[in-house]
Enzyme design. Structure first.
Site, PDB file in Angstrom:
ATOM      1  CG  ASN A   9      -1.666   1.248   1.445  1.00 44.48           C
ATOM      2  OD1 ASN A   9      -1.794   2.050   0.518  1.00 44.48           O
ATOM      3  ND2 ASN A   9      -2.192   1.449   2.648  1.00 44.48           N
ATOM      4  CE  LYS A  11       0.315   3.402   4.845  1.00 47.29           C
ATOM      5  NZ  LYS A  11       0.141   3.544   6.268  1.00 47.29           N
ATOM      6  CG  HIS A  95      -5.735   1.669   5.211  1.00 47.60           C
ATOM      7  ND1 HIS A  95      -5.290   2.606   6.109  1.00 47.60           N
ATOM      8  CD2 HIS A  95      -4.712   0.790   5.034  1.00 47.60           C
ATOM      9  CE1 HIS A  95      -4.040   2.308   6.452  1.00 47.60           C
ATOM     10  NE2 HIS A  95      -3.668   1.214   5.812  1.00 47.60           N
ATOM     11  CD  GLU A  97      -2.881   5.303   6.818  1.00 44.20           C
ATOM     12  OE1 GLU A  97      -2.889   5.370   5.580  1.00 44.20           O
ATOM     13  OE2 GLU A  97      -1.937   4.804   7.473  1.00 44.20           O
ATOM     14  CD  GLU A 167      -3.591  -2.854   7.416  1.00 46.69           C
ATOM     15  OE1 GLU A 167      -2.439  -3.019   6.996  1.00 46.69           O
ATOM     16  OE2 GLU A 167      -4.271  -1.852   7.136  1.00 46.69           O
ATOM     17  N   GLY A 173       2.403   1.975  10.753  1.00 46.58           N
ATOM     18  CA  GLY A 173       3.317   3.103  10.607  1.00 46.58           C
ATOM     19  C   GLY A 173       4.018   3.504  11.892  1.00 46.58           C
ATOM     20  CB  SER A 213       5.340  -2.079  11.866  1.00 42.72           C
ATOM     21  OG  SER A 213       4.876  -0.762  12.125  1.00 42.72           O
TER      22      SER A 213
END
Ligand code: PEP
Length: 254
Positions: A9, A11, A95, A97, A167, A173, A213
Site C-alpha cells: 500500500n 498510500k 483502511h 486511515e 491491521e 506506521g 509494520s
C-alpha cells in the site's frame, strides 16, 4: 492450501514518475514470482502508468479507494468501472486511515465491497482495533463488530472472494508490530467467525493478511502462523529492496 498474498500500500507517496521507477525495479526482481501473489497499490494518479509497466508479469495491481456508485456527481471520487478500465484487479477497502480521516464506517465499507464484487474487483477489507481498545480488552468485540457490519448481507460465494486484512491500528506506521501470537489469535478469531457465519469451507478459503509494520526481519515469523496468509505492507513497500525481501522471505513457508 491458501496462497500467500503480499500487497504493498503506497498510500499518498510517489508521483507517476516515481511510481514507474519503483514498479520497474519490482518487475525486475519479482515479475515472474508465482509461488506468492504480489500486488502493488499505487496512488490513483499512477495506476495507468504502473499498469503499463506491469503488463505481462505476475504482479497484480490494486487501488487504495473507490466510491460505491458507478458514476455521478461525486466530485473527487473514482468508481469501480473507472479503475477496472485501467486494469486494476484489487481494491483496498476500509483502511484505518480512511476510517480515521475520511469518515468511513462499516456501512460504507459494506457498500464498497458490494460495488467492488459487482465489477469483479477483489476487495482487501481492512479491520483492526486502536490501542485503547486493545488495552481495555475489547479487541475481539471490535473485530466482531467490524466483521458483522462490513460483511452484512454478503453470501458465502461473495465472501469467498474477499481478502481480509487484520491491521491493528496501533501497529500501522509506528514500527510496533503485533507479536506473531497476538496476530495469530486475532486471525484465528476471524476464521472462527467466518466458520460460524458461513461454514468451514468458506473460512478455509478466505485469505487473511496481517498489516502493521511488516518488514523483512519479521515476515517469516508472522507468515509462519497457521491463520496468517499474507501481509498488507505500508512503509516497507516504498522501497523495492525491502518489499522484495518481504516477498522472498515468504517462499518456503506453507
Ligand atoms: C498499511 O498501510 O496498511 C500498513 C500496514 O502500514 P505500515 O506497514 O507502514 O505499518
Amino acid at each position: 492450501m491458501r496462497k500467500i498474498i503480499i500487497a504493498g500500500n503506497w498510500k499518498m507517496y510517489k508521483t507517476s514518475v516515481e511510481a514507474v521507477e519503483l514498479v520497474t525495479e519490482l518487475k525486475r526482481t519479482l515479475g515472474d514470482m508465482n509461488d506468492v501473489d504480489v500486488v502493488v497499490c499505487p496512488p490513483a494518479t499512477a495506476l495507468a502508468e504502473v499498469k503499463d509497466v506491469l503488463n505481462e508479469c505476475s504482479i497484480g495491481l490494486g487501488a487504495q479507494n473507490m466510491y460505491w456508485d458507478d458514476f455521478g456527481a461525486f466530485t473527487g471520487e473514482v468508481s469501480a468501472p473507472m479503475i477496472k478500465a485501467i486494469g486494476v484487479e484489487y481494491i483496498i477497502i476500509g483502511h484505518s486511515e480512511r476510517r480515521q480521516f475520511f469518515g468511513e464506517t462499516d456501512a460504507t465499507v459494506n457498500k464498497k465491497i458490494k460495488a467492488a464484487l459487482k465489477h469483479q474487483l477483489i476487495p482487501i477489507v481492512c479491520i483492526g482495533e486502536v490501542l485503547a481498545e486493545r488495552e481495555s480488552g475489547k479487541t475481539f468485540d471490535v473485530i466482531k463488530t467490524q466483521l458483522e457490519g462490513s460483511l452484512v448481507n454478503l453470501t458465502a460465494a461473495e465472501t469467498e472472494n474477499l481478502i481480509l486484512a487484520y491491521e491493528p491500528v496501533w501497529a500501522i506506521g509506528t514500527g510496533k508490530t503485533a507479536t506473531p501470537d497476538q496476530a495469530q489469535e486475532v486471525h484465528k478469531f476471524i476464521r472462527e467467525w467466518l466458520t460460524k457465519k458461513f461454514d468451514a469451507a468458506v473460512a478455509n478459503k478466505v485469505r487473511i493478511q496481517y498489516g502493521g509494520s511488516v518488514k523483512p526481519e519479521n515476515t517469516a515469523e508472522l507468515m509462519g502462523q497457521p491463520d496468517i496468509d499474507g501481509a498488507l505492507v505500508g512503509g516497507a513497500s516504498l522501497k523495492s529492496d525491502s518489499f522484495a525481501a518481504i516477498v522472498k522471505n515468504c517462499l518456503a513457508l506453507k
